[in-house]
Design an enzyme around this catalytic site. Structure first.
Site, PDB file in Angstrom:
ATOM      1  N   CYS A   1     -16.804   6.360   3.123  1.00 23.05           N
ATOM      2  CA  CYS A   1     -17.420   5.911   4.354  1.00 23.05           C
ATOM      3  C   CYS A   1     -17.014   6.731   5.435  1.00 23.05           C
ATOM      4  CB  CYS A   1     -16.867   4.609   4.603  1.00 23.05           C
ATOM      5  SG  CYS A   1     -18.067   3.587   5.704  1.00 23.05           S
TER       6      CYS A   1
ATOM      7  N   HIS B   1     -17.992   1.920   0.183  1.00 21.67           N
ATOM      8  CA  HIS B   1     -16.320   1.837  -0.276  1.00 21.67           C
ATOM      9  C   HIS B   1     -16.195   1.386  -1.826  1.00 21.67           C
ATOM     10  CE1 HIS B   1     -14.785   1.320   3.738  1.00 21.67           C
ATOM     11  NE2 HIS B   1     -15.844   1.190   4.035  1.00 21.67           N
TER      12      HIS B   1
ATOM     13  N   GLU C   1     -13.502   1.492  -3.469  1.00 23.29           N
ATOM     14  CA  GLU C   1     -12.324   1.073  -3.740  1.00 23.29           C
ATOM     15  C   GLU C   1     -12.316  -0.487  -3.848  1.00 23.29           C
ATOM     16  OE1 GLU C   1     -12.389   1.060   0.938  1.00 23.29           O
ATOM     17  OE2 GLU C   1     -12.978   2.141  -0.952  1.00 23.29           O
TER      18      GLU C   1
END
Length: 241
Positions: free
Chosen positions: A99, A198, A200
């Site tokens: 990001c 994102h 993750e």
């Protein structure tokens, strides 16, 4: 080499809750993570690769842009991350930008940003969620296509800025359906990939885990004096066989 050490930058405010999630993804990919924040020593020599994490907008002072009133800035973090990206390239170490980190990768290489990305790309779907509610198209013949495949990808989105002019040595790797840049990557070693979303938060998805695995593979290749992009390509071929 057992597990390459990956330095992960976070904000001082929210890093305590974000870092464990990124560290989990790095561990699942075969690496181990250490956290870096502005105000603490961050030595590129002690890590094998870096992740520039998400967070506040990047100051337009870094690329000659115009400040919008809604921007929330962290100049100390800007300075740290720009220095780390430049040092990583000087030392031939791989980088993953997440990001804000994707934007910093672009800015550190001389590129610029759209301060109000959705004001420019009015056809792009504006979402603000960690859930995969946005579609991106992966560009053919890119590193990202090799890592995660060409099929359109469902991602999350928590950003207001986006890449405008590309930094030196970068190419676009993905766009959303409105044309906004959603991923950039280096054309040559050292391996570097920036994604606007994102991954993750999407660790349950194989294609998102593959992004972290590519970074760890490149970090191991650098440590063992092999070509990073070539090792990532070889790793993908082994996984898909």
């Amino acid at each position: 080499m057992s597990r390459p050490l990956i330095g992960v930058t976070t904000s001082r405010r929210s890093g305590w809750r974000i870092f464990p999630l990124v560290a989990l993804n790095v561990w699942l990919a075969g690496g181990r993570a250490t956290r870096s924040v502005a105000g603490r020593d961050a030595d590129i020599d002690r890590v094998d690769g870096i992740i520039i994490g998400g967070g506040d907008d990047i100051s337009p002072d870094l690329y000659g842009g115009r400040l919008v009133t809604s921007a929330r800035l962290d100049p100390d973090r800007d300075a740290l991350e720009r220095r780390l990206v430049c040092a990583a390239f000087e030392h031939d170490k791989p980088v993953l930008g997440i990001c804000r980190g994707s934007q910093m990768l672009n800015v550190a290489l001389g590129g610029t940003l759209h301060q109000d990305a959705y004001g420019v790309y009015t056809a792009s779907k504006r979402v603000w969620t960690i859930l995969p509610r946005k579609t991106v198209k992966i560009c053919a013949e890119t590193r990202l296509a090799g890592v995660s495949g060409l099929k359109p990808m469902q991602i999350n989105a928590l950003h207001s800025q986006a890449v405008d002019t590309l930094g030196a040595g970068l190419q676009v790797a993905a766009r959303d359906l409105g044309g906004m840049v959603q991923a950039v990557e280096r054309i040559a070693d050292p391996f570097a990939l920036g994604v606007q979303w994102h991954p993750e938060h999407l660790f349950y998805a194989r294609r998102q885990r593959a992004i972290f695995r590519a970074l760890v593979t490149a970090a191991r290749a650098r440590h063992e004096h092999r070509g990073q992009i070539e090792d990532v390509r070889r790793e993908v071929e082994m996984v898909t066989e």
